[in-house]
Design a protein around this motif. Structure first.
Motif, PDB file in Angstrom:
ATOM      1  N   ALA A  49       0.816  -1.217   0.000  1.00 11.14           N
ATOM      2  CA  ALA A  49       0.000   0.000   0.000  1.00 11.14           C
ATOM      3  C   ALA A  49       0.851   1.268   0.000  1.00 11.14           C
ATOM      4  N   ARG A  50       2.175   1.113   0.107  1.00  6.94           N
ATOM      5  CA  ARG A  50       3.076   2.270   0.221  1.00  6.94           C
ATOM      6  C   ARG A  50       2.638   3.183   1.360  1.00  6.94           C
ATOM      7  N   SER A  51       2.379   2.544   2.504  1.00 10.61           N
ATOM      8  CA  SER A  51       1.831   3.260   3.650  1.00 10.61           C
ATOM      9  C   SER A  51       2.872   3.449   4.747  1.00 10.61           C
ATOM     10  N   PRO A  52       3.286   4.706   5.007  1.00  8.36           N
ATOM     11  CA  PRO A  52       4.196   4.960   6.120  1.00  8.36           C
ATOM     12  C   PRO A  52       3.570   4.591   7.473  1.00  8.36           C
ATOM     13  N   ALA A  53       2.250   4.742   7.587  1.00  5.74           N
ATOM     14  CA  ALA A  53       1.586   4.396   8.846  1.00  5.74           C
ATOM     15  C   ALA A  53       1.713   2.900   9.130  1.00  5.74           C
ATOM     16  N   LEU A  54       1.478   2.079   8.108  1.00  5.03           N
ATOM     17  CA  LEU A  54       1.636   0.635   8.293  1.00  5.03           C
ATOM     18  C   LEU A  54       3.099   0.261   8.502  1.00  5.03           C
ATOM     19  N   LEU A  55       4.008   0.981   7.872  1.00  3.51           N
ATOM     20  CA  LEU A  55       5.432   0.751   8.091  1.00  3.51           C
ATOM     21  C   LEU A  55       5.788   1.032   9.552  1.00  3.51           C
ATOM     22  N   GLY A  56       5.277   2.127  10.082  1.00  6.09           N
ATOM     23  CA  GLY A  56       5.500   2.461  11.490  1.00  6.09           C
ATOM     24  C   GLY A  56       4.894   1.425  12.418  1.00  6.09           C
ATOM     25  N   PHE A  57       3.689   0.954  12.074  1.00  2.00           N
ATOM     26  CA  PHE A  57       3.029  -0.075  12.875  1.00  2.00           C
ATOM     27  C   PHE A  57       3.855  -1.357  12.859  1.00  2.00           C
ATOM     28  N   GLY A  58       4.378  -1.711  11.686  1.00  5.85           N
ATOM     29  CA  GLY A  58       5.211  -2.900  11.577  1.00  5.85           C
ATOM     30  C   GLY A  58       6.515  -2.759  12.337  1.00  5.85           C
ATOM     31  N   GLY A  59       7.120  -1.580  12.254  1.00 13.00           N
ATOM     32  CA  GLY A  59       8.350  -1.321  13.009  1.00 13.00           C
ATOM     33  C   GLY A  59       8.113  -1.421  14.502  1.00 13.00           C
ATOM     34  N   ASP A  60       7.004  -0.876  14.965  1.00 17.30           N
ATOM     35  CA  ASP A  60       6.637  -0.970  16.377  1.00 17.30           C
ATOM     36  C   ASP A  60       6.439  -2.429  16.775  1.00 17.30           C
ATOM     37  N   SER A  61       5.809  -3.205  15.905  1.00 15.37           N
ATOM     38  CA  SER A  61       5.586  -4.628  16.193  1.00 15.37           C
ATOM     39  C   SER A  61       6.909  -5.377  16.325  1.00 15.37           C
ATOM     40  N   VAL A  62       7.876  -5.048  15.480  1.00 13.35           N
ATOM     41  CA  VAL A  62       9.189  -5.693  15.553  1.00 13.35           C
ATOM     42  C   VAL A  62       9.880  -5.329  16.865  1.00 13.35           C
ATOM     43  N   ILE A  63       9.784  -4.062  17.270  1.00  8.44           N
ATOM     44  CA  ILE A  63      10.377  -3.631  18.546  1.00  8.44           C
ATOM     45  C   ILE A  63       9.693  -4.360  19.697  1.00  8.44           C
ATOM     46  N   GLU A  64       8.369  -4.465  19.662  1.00  6.86           N
ATOM     47  CA  GLU A  64       7.643  -5.199  20.708  1.00  6.86           C
ATOM     48  C   GLU A  64       8.021  -6.677  20.707  1.00  6.86           C
ATOM     49  N   LEU A  65       8.238  -7.249  19.536  1.00  2.00           N
ATOM     50  CA  LEU A  65       8.676  -8.641  19.427  1.00  2.00           C
ATOM     51  C   LEU A  65      10.024  -8.819  20.124  1.00  2.00           C
ATOM     52  N   LEU A  66      10.958  -7.931  19.835  1.00  5.50           N
ATOM     53  CA  LEU A  66      12.272  -8.017  20.462  1.00  5.50           C
ATOM     54  C   LEU A  66      12.181  -7.802  21.972  1.00  5.50           C
ATOM     55  N   SER A  67      11.326  -6.888  22.407  1.00  6.15           N
ATOM     56  CA  SER A  67      11.131  -6.659  23.847  1.00  6.15           C
ATOM     57  C   SER A  67      10.563  -7.899  24.522  1.00  6.15           C
ATOM     58  N   ALA A  68       9.596  -8.544  23.879  1.00  6.51           N
ATOM     59  CA  ALA A  68       9.015  -9.773  24.430  1.00  6.51           C
ATOM     60  C   ALA A  68      10.074 -10.864  24.525  1.00  6.51           C
ATOM     61  N   ALA A  69      10.957 -10.925  23.535  1.00 10.74           N
ATOM     62  CA  ALA A  69      12.036 -11.921  23.569  1.00 10.74           C
ATOM     63  C   ALA A  69      12.991 -11.646  24.730  1.00 10.74           C
ATOM     64  N   VAL A  70      13.268 -10.368  25.007  1.00  9.18           N
ATOM     65  CA  VAL A  70      14.132 -10.007  26.132  1.00  9.18           C
ATOM     66  C   VAL A  70      13.503 -10.447  27.449  1.00  9.18           C
TER      67      VAL A  70
END
Length: 159
Positions: A49-70
């Motif tokens: 969709a070329r969506s910066p909002a979805l890109l930001g949401f995905g980036g946040d999800s990756v950060i949350e994934l890494l935090s959960a792993a920690v």
């Protein structure tokens, strides 16, 4: 009133029953699975969709994934728990800085956007799923934080 050392506070924080530790590990495994799905789907949807909002949401999800792993690794560690607690706090701080960078990046992309974002039904479905799952996940984490007296384990402090 007797002064309490930082070490005593740390020991009190990590003196959890095996049932509570298993519950924390289970909720972190669920978080890792959900954040993996959420991150992958939102990043694919962002590309389509070329969506910066979805890109930001995905980036946040990756950060949350890494935090959960920690957090998962922190509670799997039975060796030096004080050292594991310090390591987890440092990594969590670094991940928050990475999240800030992700917000700056997506904001910049949005401001410079030469492409208009397209509607994304995949993104809408993902956001609806997250709107249902994330409050349940946050509630369970707050419950576990109350049991363990973890002030920094809760995702949001509403008090």
């Amino acid at each position: 009133m007797t002064p309490v050392s930082d070490r005593a506070v740390a020991e009190q924080k990590i003196a959890l029953s095996p049932i509570t530790v298993r519950s924390i590990i289970r909720i972190q495994v669920f978080t890792i699975i959900w954040m993996s799905v959420e991150g992958a789907v939102s990043l694919v949807a962002a590309g389509r969709a070329r969506s910066p909002a979805l890109l930001g949401f995905g980036g946040d999800s990756v950060i949350e994934l890494l935090s959960a792993a920690v957090v998962f690794l922190r509670f799997q560690s039975e060796s030096n728990q004080e050292k594991a607690e310090r390591w987890a706090a440092k990594v969590a701080g670094a991940l928050l800085l990475a999240l800030g960078g992700c917000v700056v990046l997506t904001s910049t992309l949005s401001l410079l956007g030469s492409h208009e974002a397209q509607p994304s039904f995949m993104g809408i479905a993902l956001l609806l799923g997250a709107a249902f799952i994330m409050p349940l996940l946050a509630r369970k984490k707050r419950e576990l934080a109350g049991i363990g007296n973890f002030y920094d384990f809760t995702p949001y402090n509403f008090s």
